[in-house]
Design an enzyme around this catalytic site. Structure first.
Site, PDB file in Angstrom:
ATOM      1  N   GLY A  58      -6.721   2.370   6.089  1.00 22.39           N
ATOM      2  CA  GLY A  58      -6.414   3.743   5.195  1.00 22.39           C
ATOM      3  C   GLY A  58      -7.414   4.122   4.426  1.00 22.39           C
ATOM      4  N   GLU A 112     -10.274   0.964  -1.473  1.00 19.51           N
ATOM      5  CA  GLU A 112      -8.918   0.881  -0.803  1.00 19.51           C
ATOM      6  C   GLU A 112      -8.294   2.283  -1.078  1.00 19.51           C
ATOM      7  OE1 GLU A 112      -6.769  -0.276   0.902  1.00 19.51           O
ATOM      8  OE2 GLU A 112      -6.155  -2.204   0.085  1.00 19.51           O
ATOM      9  N   ASP A 113      -7.331   2.454  -0.241  1.00 17.22           N
ATOM     10  CA  ASP A 113      -6.549   3.565  -0.115  1.00 17.22           C
ATOM     11  C   ASP A 113      -5.378   3.709  -1.331  1.00 17.22           C
ATOM     12  OD1 ASP A 113      -5.130   1.426   0.916  1.00 17.22           O
ATOM     13  OD2 ASP A 113      -4.277   3.011   2.646  1.00 17.22           O
ATOM     14  N   ASP A 116      -0.124  -0.452  -4.339  1.00 13.87           N
ATOM     15  CA  ASP A 116       1.305  -0.576  -4.493  1.00 13.87           C
ATOM     16  C   ASP A 116       1.783  -1.614  -5.459  1.00 13.87           C
ATOM     17  OD1 ASP A 116       3.755   0.737  -3.848  1.00 13.87           O
ATOM     18  OD2 ASP A 116       4.015  -0.293  -2.299  1.00 13.87           O
ATOM     19  N   LYS A 144       0.350   3.345  -7.781  1.00 15.98           N
ATOM     20  CA  LYS A 144       1.551   3.566  -8.197  1.00 15.98           C
ATOM     21  C   LYS A 144       1.811   2.612  -9.186  1.00 15.98           C
ATOM     22  CE  LYS A 144       3.284   4.504  -3.596  1.00 15.98           C
ATOM     23  NZ  LYS A 144       4.206   3.949  -2.354  1.00 15.98           N
ATOM     24  N   PHE A 165       6.888   7.405  -1.298  1.00 17.58           N
ATOM     25  CA  PHE A 165       6.326   6.944  -0.091  1.00 17.58           C
ATOM     26  C   PHE A 165       5.484   8.287   0.397  1.00 17.58           C
ATOM     27  CE2 PHE A 165       5.183   6.054   4.321  1.00 17.58           C
ATOM     28  CZ  PHE A 165       4.641   4.833   4.249  1.00 17.58           C
ATOM     29  N   ASP A 172      -0.907   6.205   6.361  1.00 19.42           N
ATOM     30  CA  ASP A 172       0.141   6.365   7.496  1.00 19.42           C
ATOM     31  C   ASP A 172       1.560   6.285   7.235  1.00 19.42           C
ATOM     32  OD1 ASP A 172      -0.534   3.499   7.455  1.00 19.42           O
ATOM     33  OD2 ASP A 172       0.450   3.679   9.352  1.00 19.42           O
ATOM     34  N   ARG A 178      -2.383   9.976   9.400  1.00 22.38           N
ATOM     35  CA  ARG A 178      -3.630   9.655   8.561  1.00 22.38           C
ATOM     36  C   ARG A 178      -4.672  10.893   8.708  1.00 22.38           C
ATOM     37  NH1 ARG A 178      -3.897   3.948   7.777  1.00 22.38           N
ATOM     38  NH2 ARG A 178      -2.902   2.924   9.298  1.00 22.38           N
TER      39      ARG A 178
HETATM   40  P1  IMP Z   1       0.424  -3.725  -1.587  1.00 23.32           P
HETATM   41  O1  IMP Z   1       0.135  -4.881  -1.225  1.00 23.32           O
HETATM   42  O2  IMP Z   1       1.951  -3.564  -2.047  1.00 23.32           O
HETATM   43  O3  IMP Z   1      -0.246  -3.080  -3.011  1.00 23.32           O
HETATM   44  O4  IMP Z   1       0.394  -2.475  -0.743  1.00 23.32           O
HETATM   45  C1  IMP Z   1      -0.840  -2.140  -0.238  1.00 23.32           C
HETATM   46  C2  IMP Z   1      -0.705  -1.531   1.070  1.00 23.32           C
HETATM   47  O5  IMP Z   1       0.467  -0.715   1.339  1.00 23.32           O
HETATM   48  C3  IMP Z   1      -1.712  -0.220   1.258  1.00 23.32           C
HETATM   49  O6  IMP Z   1      -3.071  -0.640   1.629  1.00 23.32           O
HETATM   50  C4  IMP Z   1      -1.025   0.726   2.246  1.00 23.32           C
HETATM   51  O7  IMP Z   1      -1.462   0.152   3.454  1.00 23.32           O
HETATM   52  C5  IMP Z   1       0.285   0.130   2.054  1.00 23.32           C
HETATM   53  N1  IMP Z   1       1.245   1.370   1.307  1.00 23.32           N
HETATM   54  C6  IMP Z   1       1.518   0.975   0.196  1.00 23.32           C
HETATM   55  N2  IMP Z   1       2.235   2.384  -0.531  1.00 23.32           N
HETATM   56  C7  IMP Z   1       2.142   3.202   0.903  1.00 23.32           C
HETATM   57  C8  IMP Z   1       2.539   4.631   0.738  1.00 23.32           C
HETATM   58  O8  IMP Z   1       3.257   5.148   0.081  1.00 23.32           O
HETATM   59  N3  IMP Z   1       2.146   5.090   2.032  1.00 23.32           N
HETATM   60  C9  IMP Z   1       1.536   4.366   2.961  1.00 23.32           C
HETATM   61  N4  IMP Z   1       1.136   3.229   2.960  1.00 23.32           N
HETATM   62  C10 IMP Z   1       1.415   2.568   1.760  1.00 23.32           C
END
Ligand code: IMP
Length: 188
Positions: A58, A112-113, A116, A144, A165, A172, A178
């Site tokens: 990402g 990191e992208d 969440d 977020k 989202f 993606d 992407r």
């Molecule tokens: P976390 O572990 O919940 O913080 O999730 C992180 C990962 O979830 C990111 O590196 C993304 O790959 C994916 N992700 C979370 N939200 C989104 C979104 O809105 N669009 C696309 N990928 C997301």
């Protein structure tokens, strides 16, 4: 002979598989914030010879754009978090792949992208922490804040976004989207 002038058509709405997305953050806005973050890192980490660890897939676009504006001596490496099913109730565990550098005593910047829930980042911090770095900083394109489940010190954030989202600029939906230079939000 003068080249033909092509007017670019801007795609405001895109379809990926079963979902429609509308543009929410334009490329120009993203670039402005990425440059701001690069300048903060240049200021804070001067003389520290950091290693940037870009988390694939990402963050490939964010990393490329960010690094163009990093002016301090540094190294860049790419890692991947591979998910595999853990035993019974533990669910999905993410393993860090591709970290071949010795990070002992080094200043690390995780690129990191999106953060969440923060669980992925927490797991990554735990894993890197066992390799005795001097310090670890987090640089995330997007956060977020409403979805964060764990306490994280995310020092460098390009943009905070609502709990929707999104795709584009490296992110993606089921492997697609992407490639877009803008960020798009899903339409309900
Ligand atoms: P976390 O572990 O919940 O913080 O999730 C992180 C990962 O979830 C990111 O590196 C993304 O790959 C994916 N992700 C979370 N939200 C989104 C979104 O809105 N669009 C696309 N990928 C997301």
């Amino acid at each position: 002979m003068q080249p033909t002038f092509y007017k670019l058509s801007v795609m405001d709405t895109i379809q990926i598989k079963d979902k429609q997305f509308t543009v929410s953050i334009k490329e120009q806005e993203i670039q402005k914030e990425v440059i701001r973050v690069a300048n903060e890192i240049n200021r804070d980490l001067a003389g520290q010879n950091p290693i940037f660890l870009s988390v694939l897939n990402g963050s490939f676009m964010f990393t490329a754009d960010l690094m163009k504006h990093i002016t301090i001596p540094c190294e860049i490496s790419f890692i991947k978090l591979a998910s595999y099913q853990g035993v019974a109730s533990t669910g999905t565990i993410k393993e860090v792949m591709g970290l071949n550098e010795d990070i002992t005593g080094r200043t690390i910047v995780i690129v990191e992208d999106i953060v969440d829930t923060g669980l992925t980042m927490q797991r990554l911090l735990e894993t890197l922490g066992t390799r005795s770095p001097k310090e670890i900083h987090i640089a995330s394109l997007l956060v977020k804040p409403e979805k964060l489940k764990v306490e994280l010190d995310i020092k460098y954030v390009a943009m905070n976004i609502p709990n929707d989202f999104i795709v584009g600029y490296g992110l993606d939906y089921d492997g697609y989207g992407r490639n877009y230079p803008d960020i798009y939000t899903v339409i309900d």
